[in-house]
Every structure is written in C-alpha cells, then in structure tokens.
Design an enzyme around this catalytic site. Structure first.
Site, short mmCIF file in Angstrom:
data_model
loop_
_atom_site.label_atom_id
_atom_site.label_comp_id
_atom_site.label_asym_id
_atom_site.label_seq_id
_atom_site.Cartn_x
_atom_site.Cartn_y
_atom_site.Cartn_z
N ASP A 244 11.97 7.38 7.35
CA ASP A 244 10.99 6.59 6.62
C ASP A 244 10.36 5.59 7.58
O ASP A 244 11.08 4.85 8.27
CB ASP A 244 11.67 5.86 5.46
CG ASP A 244 10.67 5.26 4.50
OD1 ASP A 244 10.42 5.88 3.46
OD2 ASP A 244 10.13 4.17 4.82
N HIS A 257 -6.08 2.34 3.73
CA HIS A 257 -5.43 3.66 3.78
C HIS A 257 -5.93 4.50 4.95
O HIS A 257 -5.19 5.38 5.42
CB HIS A 257 -5.67 4.40 2.45
CG HIS A 257 -4.92 3.81 1.30
ND1 HIS A 257 -3.58 4.06 1.09
CD2 HIS A 257 -5.31 2.95 0.32
CE1 HIS A 257 -3.17 3.40 0.00
NE2 HIS A 257 -4.21 2.72 -0.48
N GLU A 287 5.31 8.31 3.24
CA GLU A 287 5.67 8.01 4.63
C GLU A 287 7.09 8.50 4.94
O GLU A 287 7.70 8.08 5.92
CB GLU A 287 5.56 6.51 4.90
CG GLU A 287 6.59 5.64 4.20
CD GLU A 287 6.19 5.21 2.79
OE1 GLU A 287 6.74 4.22 2.30
OE2 GLU A 287 5.30 5.86 2.20
#
Length: 366
Positions: A244, A257, A287
């Site tokens: 992550d 974004h 992610e």
C-alpha cells in the site's frame, strides 16, 4: 502408426504450406488419371488414334511426376507458389490442346477441361496472371482449331470450330473475371481476419492488464493464483505480499487525481524493475498492490520487497514536493502447504495493517 506418419512426412513434407500445395497436386493427379481413363475409352471406341493417345498419356503422367518434384523441392529451387501454379497450368493447357487435336468428335468435351484448369489454378494466381493465362489459352486453342479446320475441313467444319472458339472465349472470360472477384474477396477476408485478431489481442490485453499502471489487473492475478495453486507441488514455497502506497490519499487531496495517477504509474514502473523473472505484481485496488512470488522462501521474498523499496524511494515525480519521499508499506505471507491463496492473502493483509500501525515504510511478515 508411426511408420505411416514418417512416410507421409517424407512424401508431403512437414511444413503446412508445402502440404497444402501437395494436397492440391494430389487432386490434380486424380484429374489427370481420370482424363487418361477417358482417353483410353476414346481409343477403345475408335475416336482417337492409339499411338497418339499413348504418347499424350505418357506425357501427362511424366509431367505430373515432374510437378510433384518441383513442388516437393520448391524451397530448395526457390520457386514461389504462383510460379509453380503457372508452370503446372501451362503444361495442363498444352495437354488439353493436344487432346483437342486428337479427340475427333469428342473434342468439344476438352473445352470443359480447359476451363476447369483455369479455375483450378486461379486459386494460387493473381488476377493479372489469370487473365494472361486465359489469353494464352485462348490463343493456343484458337491456333489448334484453325489448324484442324484448315487441314481437314470435312472432319473439322470451320463453322463448328468457330462456335467452339466462341464458347471457349466466353467461358474463359467469365472464369477470369470470377477469379478476380474471388481474389478480391479473399484479400478482404484476410484483412478482416487480421483486424479481428488485432481486436482480440486488444481485448485479451484489456482483460488482463490494468490500464493505468500496465500491471496485471485483479482478475488476471486471481487466474495466476489459481494456476499457481494447481502447479505448486507439496513442499515448494511461494509467497504473497500486499503493498500500500503510504499517504497516497494526501497526494490526491493536495495535488489532484491527475498527479495521483502519475504517482501510481511511476510506482508501478519502479516496482516492476525490482522483480524476479517469475514474479507478478498486480494492481489490487486503488493504491493497493498484490505481489506473487512463486518458488520463494520468506527471506527471498523480503529481499525482493527491500529492493523494490529502494527503487521506489529513488522516485522523483514532477509536481510533487522533492522533499517528500514515496514509500510503501507491505505485509508478507508465505503460503502454507495446501493452503488456498485467499487465506495467505488474508494473513498478508493483517501484516500490512501492522506495518501501517508501526509507522509505515516497512515490511511486516505474517
């Protein structure tokens, strides 16, 4: 069965194109055989001189064997398929012209065979070649007809020969035009097939690759996990790791974004460069990424993750604060013998949460 296959390979070769050409030759040889049988019947009925028929039959048989040799060794002789087809068709038309000259009252039947030859060879010839072959055939057969009516007008009336010539011209012209249209149709079908294959390849790629990161997507990773469960023999270790990107939500919130997508792409590129040959990294969602490490002990898998971390730490993304280092947290789990990967991933997920709770930018082993 093996000796039969070996004999077939010797006679017809192993290359698909060569086999297809020799299969056409077999059909042609059968057509020659049928013509020789009919010629024998004409001799028996008294329509055709025996000596001339024997000479023509022997010539046809010898030419058929010669065409086999040319096709079988066409690669060594550097003969293209259209050249071979042209040679065979010219020889066959010559045989038809000779047969027309000696067949007496049965000669009109040879006109059908002439048209069949043109149609048969048009499969391998280009339209211009077919038109040229038709013109040569018409000129050659017309010369034979003129010679017959000039030498023996009682047995070969000029009017009859003229009508035979007219029917042959119409049939050859129609066959040449039809073969031209068939060639265009085959080309369109070939082009459509190529387009379809490209579209299928694109669909296959979209079905297995994450569009943003160019990594394997979740669906494809699940297929790989199932395949690894079937492949892996008892006692062989493999590991999975959940990764992550640290504080990724802050990147989206502060910079938008678009920059977040850039970070994902750069992360994927850097991480992929640290993998072993058989490792697979997939975008698992947002992610979060899943890493499959086949045939790897936890120590080996941890080395891959540490190498990956070094690659990611070195990233510099334009638009992102240079002082901000990109990092990830990871949970690593070794799959137990006979354990479904879903359970190993679940343990890796718990290890990932421990890595985050311990301050991120680290690897925790389940």
């Amino acid at each position: 069965m093996k000796p039969v296959r070996d004999t077939t390979s010797v006679l017809l070769g192993a290359e698909p194109t060569l086999r297809r050409m020799l299969n056409y030759w077999i059909a042609t040889a059968l057509l020659y055989l049928a013509a020789i049988v009919l010629l024998t019947c004409q001799v028996a009925a008294g329509h055709t001189p025996r000596d001339l028929a024997l000479l023509l039959g022997a010539t046809a048989a010898a030419g058929t064997l010669a065409s086999y040799a040319l096709i079988r060794f066409s690669t060594c002789l550097d003969l293209a398929p259209d050249v071979l087809a042209m040679l065979q068709s010219v020889f066959a038309i010559g045989c038809c012209m000779a047969g027309y000259a000696i067949s007496g009252p049965m000669r009109a039947a040879l006109l059908c065979m002439t048209v069949v030859i043109i149609a048969f060879c048009a499969v391998a010839l280009r339209p211009r070649q077919t038109m040229f072959l038709s013109a040569v055939t018409l000129g050659g057969m017309g010369s034979v007809m003129w010679w017959l009516q000039a030498g023996d007008p009682l047995r070969h009336p000029p009017a009859v020969e003229a009508m035979n010539f007219g029917y042959l011209a119409a049939a050859l012209l129609s066959t040449a035009l039809l073969s031209s249209e068939m060639t265009k149709l085959r080309r369109r079908m070939k082009r459509k097939k190529q387009e379809l294959e490209q579209a299928l390849e694109t669909i296959r790629t979209l079905a297995t690759i994450d569009e943003l990161t160019a990594l394997a997507n979740r669906r494809h990773m699940n297929e790989l996990l199932c395949a690894e469960e079937r492949r892996q023999p008892p006692g062989t270790g493999s590991c999975v790791a959940l990764l992550d990107i640290d504080f990724f939500k802050q990147v989206n919130d502060l910079h938008g974004h678009a920059l977040g997508d850039t970070v994902l792409r750069e992360f994927a590129s850097a991480a992929r460069g640290a993998l072993r040959a058989n490792d697979t990294l997939a975008r698992w969602g947002g992610e979060e990424f899943l890493l499959l490490l086949p045939d790897a002990a936890p120590h080996d898998a941890r080395q891959v993750l540490e190498r990956m971390a070094n690659h990611v730490h070195a990233l510099r993304v334009e638009g992102l604060d240079p002082a901000r280092r990109i990092s990830f947290s990871a949970g690593l789990a070794a799959r137990r013998t006979g354990e479904p990967f879903t359970e190993a991933i679940s343990r890796a997920d718990k290890a990932l949460y421990r890595a985050k709770a311990a301050g991120r930018d680290r690897v925790e082993v389940a």
